[in-house]
Design a protein around this motif. Structure first.
Motif, PDB file in Angstrom:
ATOM      1  N   GLY A 144       0.784  -1.227   0.000  1.00  0.00           N
ATOM      2  CA  GLY A 144       0.000   0.000   0.000  1.00  0.00           C
ATOM      3  C   GLY A 144       0.813   1.272   0.000  1.00  0.00           C
ATOM      4  N   MET A 145       2.122   1.186  -0.095  1.00  0.00           N
ATOM      5  CA  MET A 145       2.979   2.376  -0.094  1.00  0.00           C
ATOM      6  C   MET A 145       2.677   3.256  -1.311  1.00  0.00           C
ATOM      7  SD  MET A 145       7.156   2.459  -0.395  1.00  0.00           S
ATOM      8  CE  MET A 145       7.436   1.583   1.139  1.00  0.00           C
ATOM      9  N   VAL A 146       2.487   4.554  -1.103  1.00  0.00           N
ATOM     10  CA  VAL A 146       2.229   5.475  -2.213  1.00  0.00           C
ATOM     11  C   VAL A 146       3.376   6.462  -2.410  1.00  0.00           C
ATOM     12  CG1 VAL A 146      -0.277   5.306  -2.083  1.00  0.00           C
ATOM     13  CG2 VAL A 146       0.918   7.009  -0.686  1.00  0.00           C
TER      14      VAL A 146
ATOM     15  N   ALA B  63       4.698  -6.298  -4.479  1.00  0.00           N
ATOM     16  CA  ALA B  63       4.757  -6.121  -3.031  1.00  0.00           C
ATOM     17  C   ALA B  63       4.001  -4.875  -2.588  1.00  0.00           C
ATOM     18  CB  ALA B  63       6.209  -6.037  -2.574  1.00  0.00           C
ATOM     19  N   ILE B  64       3.993  -3.836  -3.425  1.00  0.00           N
ATOM     20  CA  ILE B  64       3.371  -2.563  -3.047  1.00  0.00           C
ATOM     21  C   ILE B  64       1.872  -2.541  -3.325  1.00  0.00           C
ATOM     22  CG2 ILE B  64       3.251  -0.108  -3.653  1.00  0.00           C
ATOM     23  CD1 ILE B  64       6.271  -0.146  -4.039  1.00  0.00           C
ATOM     24  N   ILE B  65       1.463  -2.976  -4.512  1.00  0.00           N
ATOM     25  CA  ILE B  65       0.049  -2.895  -4.907  1.00  0.00           C
ATOM     26  C   ILE B  65      -0.794  -3.813  -4.033  1.00  0.00           C
ATOM     27  CG2 ILE B  65      -1.581  -3.192  -6.804  1.00  0.00           C
ATOM     28  CD1 ILE B  65       0.415  -0.912  -7.177  1.00  0.00           C
ATOM     29  N   PRO B  66      -1.910  -3.322  -3.463  1.00  0.00           N
ATOM     30  CA  PRO B  66      -2.775  -4.177  -2.630  1.00  0.00           C
ATOM     31  C   PRO B  66      -3.250  -5.404  -3.386  1.00  0.00           C
ATOM     32  CG  PRO B  66      -3.358  -1.862  -2.379  1.00  0.00           C
ATOM     33  CD  PRO B  66      -2.355  -1.920  -3.489  1.00  0.00           C
ATOM     34  N   ASP B  67      -3.531  -6.458  -2.641  1.00  0.00           N
ATOM     35  CA  ASP B  67      -3.893  -7.741  -3.241  1.00  0.00           C
ATOM     36  C   ASP B  67      -5.213  -7.691  -4.003  1.00  0.00           C
ATOM     37  OD1 ASP B  67      -1.605  -8.865  -2.228  1.00  0.00           O
ATOM     38  OD2 ASP B  67      -2.569  -9.551  -0.374  1.00  0.00           O
ATOM     39  N   ASP B  68      -6.097  -6.749  -3.656  1.00  0.00           N
ATOM     40  CA  ASP B  68      -7.391  -6.689  -4.347  1.00  0.00           C
ATOM     41  C   ASP B  68      -7.336  -5.892  -5.642  1.00  0.00           C
ATOM     42  OD1 ASP B  68      -6.932  -4.301  -3.112  1.00  0.00           O
ATOM     43  OD2 ASP B  68      -9.009  -3.983  -2.467  1.00  0.00           O
ATOM     44  N   ILE B  69      -6.129  -5.442  -6.043  1.00  0.00           N
ATOM     45  CA  ILE B  69      -5.948  -4.731  -7.299  1.00  0.00           C
ATOM     46  C   ILE B  69      -5.015  -5.543  -8.178  1.00  0.00           C
ATOM     47  CG2 ILE B  69      -5.084  -2.629  -8.405  1.00  0.00           C
ATOM     48  CD1 ILE B  69      -5.733  -1.095  -5.898  1.00  0.00           C
TER      49      ILE B  69
ATOM     50  N   HIS C  47       5.736   4.050 -21.498  1.00  0.00           N
ATOM     51  CA  HIS C  47       4.347   4.505 -21.623  1.00  0.00           C
ATOM     52  C   HIS C  47       3.410   3.504 -20.953  1.00  0.00           C
ATOM     53  CE1 HIS C  47       0.652   4.293 -24.405  1.00  0.00           C
ATOM     54  NE2 HIS C  47       0.390   5.117 -23.418  1.00  0.00           N
ATOM     55  N   PHE C  48       2.662   3.968 -19.955  1.00  0.00           N
ATOM     56  CA  PHE C  48       1.661   3.153 -19.262  1.00  0.00           C
ATOM     57  C   PHE C  48       0.261   3.576 -19.687  1.00  0.00           C
ATOM     58  CE2 PHE C  48       5.230   2.601 -16.387  1.00  0.00           C
ATOM     59  CZ  PHE C  48       5.109   1.282 -15.977  1.00  0.00           C
ATOM     60  N   ASN C  49      -0.672   2.647 -19.517  1.00  0.00           N
ATOM     61  CA  ASN C  49      -2.093   2.933 -19.686  1.00  0.00           C
ATOM     62  C   ASN C  49      -2.780   2.438 -18.421  1.00  0.00           C
ATOM     63  OD1 ASN C  49      -4.603   3.535 -20.630  1.00  0.00           O
ATOM     64  ND2 ASN C  49      -4.649   1.991 -22.239  1.00  0.00           N
ATOM     65  N   LEU C  50      -2.668   3.209 -17.343  1.00  0.00           N
ATOM     66  CA  LEU C  50      -3.086   2.767 -16.014  1.00  0.00           C
ATOM     67  C   LEU C  50      -4.600   2.851 -15.840  1.00  0.00           C
ATOM     68  CD1 LEU C  50      -0.355   4.512 -13.817  1.00  0.00           C
ATOM     69  CD2 LEU C  50      -0.393   2.135 -14.607  1.00  0.00           C
ATOM     70  N   ARG C  51      -5.138   1.844 -15.160  1.00  0.00           N
ATOM     71  CA  ARG C  51      -6.562   1.843 -14.804  1.00  0.00           C
ATOM     72  C   ARG C  51      -6.790   2.779 -13.615  1.00  0.00           C
ATOM     73  NH1 ARG C  51      -4.697  -3.146 -15.388  1.00  0.00           N
ATOM     74  NH2 ARG C  51      -4.548  -3.350 -13.129  1.00  0.00           N
ATOM     75  N   ASP C  52      -8.041   3.126 -13.394  1.00  0.00           N
ATOM     76  CA  ASP C  52      -8.378   4.097 -12.344  1.00  0.00           C
ATOM     77  C   ASP C  52      -7.886   3.653 -10.972  1.00  0.00           C
ATOM     78  OD1 ASP C  52      -9.561   5.690 -14.220  1.00  0.00           O
ATOM     79  OD2 ASP C  52     -11.614   5.025 -13.788  1.00  0.00           O
ATOM     80  N   GLU C  53      -8.012   2.369 -10.665  1.00  0.00           N
ATOM     81  CA  GLU C  53      -7.634   1.888  -9.335  1.00  0.00           C
ATOM     82  C   GLU C  53      -6.132   1.922  -9.108  1.00  0.00           C
ATOM     83  OE1 GLU C  53      -8.526  -1.769 -11.903  1.00  0.00           O
ATOM     84  OE2 GLU C  53      -9.283   0.258 -11.609  1.00  0.00           O
ATOM     85  N   MET C  54      -5.355   2.101 -10.203  1.00  0.00           N
ATOM     86  CA  MET C  54      -3.900   2.180 -10.076  1.00  0.00           C
ATOM     87  C   MET C  54      -3.404   3.614  -9.932  1.00  0.00           C
ATOM     88  SD  MET C  54      -2.719  -0.904 -10.189  1.00  0.00           S
ATOM     89  CE  MET C  54      -1.005  -0.687 -10.617  1.00  0.00           C
ATOM     90  N   LEU C  55      -4.267   4.586 -10.151  1.00  0.00           N
ATOM     91  CA  LEU C  55      -3.828   5.981 -10.172  1.00  0.00           C
ATOM     92  C   LEU C  55      -3.216   6.469  -8.857  1.00  0.00           C
ATOM     93  CD1 LEU C  55      -6.616   7.652 -12.345  1.00  0.00           C
ATOM     94  CD2 LEU C  55      -4.346   6.861 -13.026  1.00  0.00           C
ATOM     95  N   PRO C  56      -3.687   6.019  -7.677  1.00  0.00           N
ATOM     96  CA  PRO C  56      -3.016   6.461  -6.443  1.00  0.00           C
ATOM     97  C   PRO C  56      -1.548   6.054  -6.375  1.00  0.00           C
ATOM     98  CG  PRO C  56      -5.171   5.528  -5.941  1.00  0.00           C
ATOM     99  CD  PRO C  56      -4.897   5.228  -7.382  1.00  0.00           C
ATOM    100  N   TYR C  57      -1.140   5.071  -7.164  1.00  0.00           N
ATOM    101  CA  TYR C  57       0.238   4.567  -7.124  1.00  0.00           C
ATOM    102  C   TYR C  57       1.045   4.989  -8.362  1.00  0.00           C
ATOM    103  CZ  TYR C  57      -2.299   1.637  -3.836  1.00  0.00           C
ATOM    104  OH  TYR C  57      -3.103   1.205  -2.816  1.00  0.00           O
ATOM    105  N   LYS C  58       0.489   5.924  -9.139  1.00  0.00           N
ATOM    106  CA  LYS C  58       1.104   6.234 -10.436  1.00  0.00           C
ATOM    107  C   LYS C  58       2.514   6.809 -10.304  1.00  0.00           C
ATOM    108  CE  LYS C  58      -1.285  10.721 -10.740  1.00  0.00           C
ATOM    109  NZ  LYS C  58      -2.271  11.514 -11.507  1.00  0.00           N
ATOM    110  N   HIS C  59       2.730   7.671  -9.320  1.00  0.00           N
ATOM    111  CA  HIS C  59       4.050   8.293  -9.195  1.00  0.00           C
ATOM    112  C   HIS C  59       5.086   7.313  -8.650  1.00  0.00           C
ATOM    113  CE1 HIS C  59       2.669  12.201 -10.440  1.00  0.00           C
ATOM    114  NE2 HIS C  59       1.710  12.198  -9.526  1.00  0.00           N
ATOM    115  N   ILE C  60       4.686   6.453  -7.759  1.00  0.00           N
ATOM    116  CA  ILE C  60       5.632   5.460  -7.249  1.00  0.00           C
ATOM    117  C   ILE C  60       5.967   4.445  -8.345  1.00  0.00           C
ATOM    118  CG2 ILE C  60       3.981   3.770  -6.307  1.00  0.00           C
ATOM    119  CD1 ILE C  60       5.797   3.532  -3.880  1.00  0.00           C
TER     120      ILE C  60
END
Length: 573
Positions: free
Chosen positions: A121-123, A233-239, A253-266
């Motif tokens: 869960g580290m951001v 290790a960082i991304i929660p198991d439910d994502i 180049h990434f195409n991140l889903r909405d649930e991944m956006l809180p972790y985009k900078h890390i």
């Protein structure tokens, strides 16, 4: 020995259902198979279970033949006999899955070989939190036997970044000068007993004597884990974890889903750390829906520099990634369409971009007419011609709308080629072996096809000795349309779509070829057909009063066409 059945749980109108699928050739079910199953059921799959079934070991089915299914084979042969894949949904029919399985091991240490749980869960990246002590199975090998033993042990060795599986002993160890420590990867063994048996077997065959297997406390840090391991290790198991990204020169180049956006900078920071060649990390913000086929992007990490160079099929392309279209997944298609060209071929590239079709074609000595509406693509196309040292006498570039290019540049050249008795401007028509038209604008290319109907309507003396042009039009499938009108047959939908645009074209004259997956319900296809004399001249075959086939111009007013038919007199446009 086992066969494997795939059992899929889904819901129809609120009623839970179970479907069983037997993979062809005893194949282990794969993610692609789950996507196909979802497409066939037209439903969201809730859960899929792979169940091994005992089979006769004498049969010809051999799991070893499916080497590409390494992940599934790994799970099935080393872990439990039933493996479940939890499926999560982000778009209709868009499936992703995470393996959930239990592994019985004799030692707790062998189960916990991964970054510490505290990073979950580290951001904001804190590299120090990855420092940890792991217990790794090891043996101590005499230096004299080391090279011989490594040939058989290397594939079982620990593979971590910046770490060798062979370590020197502690200086306080009595065998410091004469022995080395070999580290095993605990993830490659189900139990400690399995590891012991393997080691004893290898050592016995080499008559080598070493110490027994012991667990060594290995200090690991952020530097020892790769990008995928850190993100898991960082991304929660439910994502769902990150599936991949595209590299274009120094840009990732990434195409991140909405649930991944809180972790985009890390995500961006970790990628910069783990892949030194990457200097800029961006995320796509919008779909490609503008005139110039570009998308909005945001900078996740690194340099704000989008001008880069990339290499494809031995050709170098310079581009500004923020201003032009580039797809790293089309390299195979570019090679396929240009590899067989030669000096007797003519290519019209209607939507040329920065030249992935045009430049290889020109390098193979074909005569190329390349066009793109985007002024930045046009500039990069000219640069790439020089960069790849193309013969500029073989390639002509223009910065026009696709329809304008067809109605001017292409029309003029076709008129020179197919009209007998006119000046060919130094062109030797007898040497032409093929004429290809490439239209790589999958979302809209088919809407330009009507421009070819009657393109040579003012040609009186049509030269039938020249090869007719072949149109290669790239399209995206329209699954809802195919389901509503064509029973799910996307090929039929594409053929119908194309023949509606080209008057006189029959569906039997159209071929459809798969290019690549874009999404579970969206495929990129190549639709090909020949431009006949009737299509280019705007004529069609009709029956006269004496039952002989004649030609009538389709662009005449209805009354004039009827009068021409009644007199059985034909004029070729």
């Amino acid at each position: 020995m086992y066969n494997y059945n795939l059992h899929v749980f889904t819901t129809f109108n609120g009623i839970s259902c179970l479907f069983s699928f037997i993979p062809s050739h005893s194949n282990i079910p794969s993610y692609q198979m789950l996507k196909r199953v979802s497409y066939k059921l037209r439903q969201k799959i809730c859960r899929a279970v792979i169940v091994p079934i005992e089979r006769n070991p004498r049969t010809n089915d051999n799991i070893q033949t499916h080497k590409r299914k390494t992940n599934f084979k790994d799970f099935l042969t080393r872990h439990t006999h039933v493996i479940s894949y939890e499926l999560f949904h982000f778009k209709d029919y868009c499936l992703s899955f995470k393996p959930s399985y239990s592994v019985k091991m004799n030692s707790v240490e062998m189960q916990q070989f991964k970054p510490p749980a505290s990073v979950k869960g580290m951001v904001k990246l804190d590299r120090s939190k990855f420092d940890d002590m792991l217990k790794v199975p090891t043996i101590i090998i005499p230096v004299k036997k080391l090279q011989m033993m490594l040939k058989k042990l290397r594939k079982y060795g620990l593979k971590l970044k910046h770490l060798s599986p062979v370590l020197a002993l502690e200086q306080t160890h009595p065998d410091f000068d004469s022995h080395k420590r070999f580290l095993f990867d605990p993830r490659k063994f189900e139990t400690h007993d399995e590891l012991t048996e393997m080691v004893q077997s290898i050592l016995g065959s080499e008559n080598a004597q070493t110490s027994s297997i012991e667990f060594y406390e290995l200090k690991v840090s952020y530097e020892n884990w790769n990008f995928q391991e850190v993100m898991q290790a960082i991304i929660p198991d439910d994502i769902e974890s990150i599936s991949g990204f595209a590299e274009v020169g120094h840009i990732a180049h990434f195409n991140l889903r909405d649930e991944m956006l809180p972790y985009k900078h890390i995500i961006g920071e970790v990628l910069l750390d783990k892949i030194p060649a990457v200097k800029t990390v961006v995320n796509k913000l919008s779909s490609i829906d503008n005139t110039y086929r570009t998308f909005q992007m945001e900078l996740l990490a690194g340099e704000d520099n989008y001008v880069t160079r990339t290499k494809e099929n031995s050709y170098v392309f310079e581009l500004d990634f923020s201003k032009v279209y580039w797809n790293t997944r089309l390299g195979t298609e570019h090679h396929r369409m240009t590899n067989s060209l030669s000096c007797g071929d003519i290519v019209f590239d209607v939507f040329a971009g920065i030249g992935p079709f045009a430049i290889p074609a020109a390098k193979r000595r074909a005569t190329v007419y390349a066009n793109d509406l985007n002024p930045y693509s046009y500039e990069n196309l000219l640069k790439n011609i020089k960069l790849n040292k193309c013969d500029t006498s073989l390639i002509t570039c223009s910065n026009l709308d696709g329809r304008e290019f067809i109605n001017t540049v292409m029309k003029d050249k076709l008129k020179q080629i197919f009209t007998e008795g006119v000046d060919k401007e130094g062109m030797n028509v007898s040497n032409i072996s093929s004429i290809s038209v490439l239209m790589n604008l999958p979302a809209l290319a088919y809407t330009f096809l009507d421009a070819f109907s009657g393109i040579l309507s003012d040609v009186d003396n049509f030269n039938t000795k020249v090869p007719l042009p072949i149109i290669n039009c790239y399209c995206f499938t329209n699954l809802p349309e195919a389901n509503d009108k064509w029973g799910g047959d996307t090929d039929a939908e594409l053929k119908h779509r194309v023949t509606n645009m080209v008057e006189g074209l029959q569906e039997d004259d159209v071929t459809v070829r798969f290019v690549r997956d874009v999404a579970p319900q969206k495929l990129m296809m190549c639709v090909s057909f020949k431009l006949t004399q009737e299509i280019m001249c705007g004529t069609k075959k009709v029956k006269s009063n004496n039952t002989e086939e004649t030609e009538v111009t389709t662009d005449e007013p209805p009354a004039k066409c009827q009068k021409t038919e009644s007199n059985a007199s034909v004029s070729t446009a």
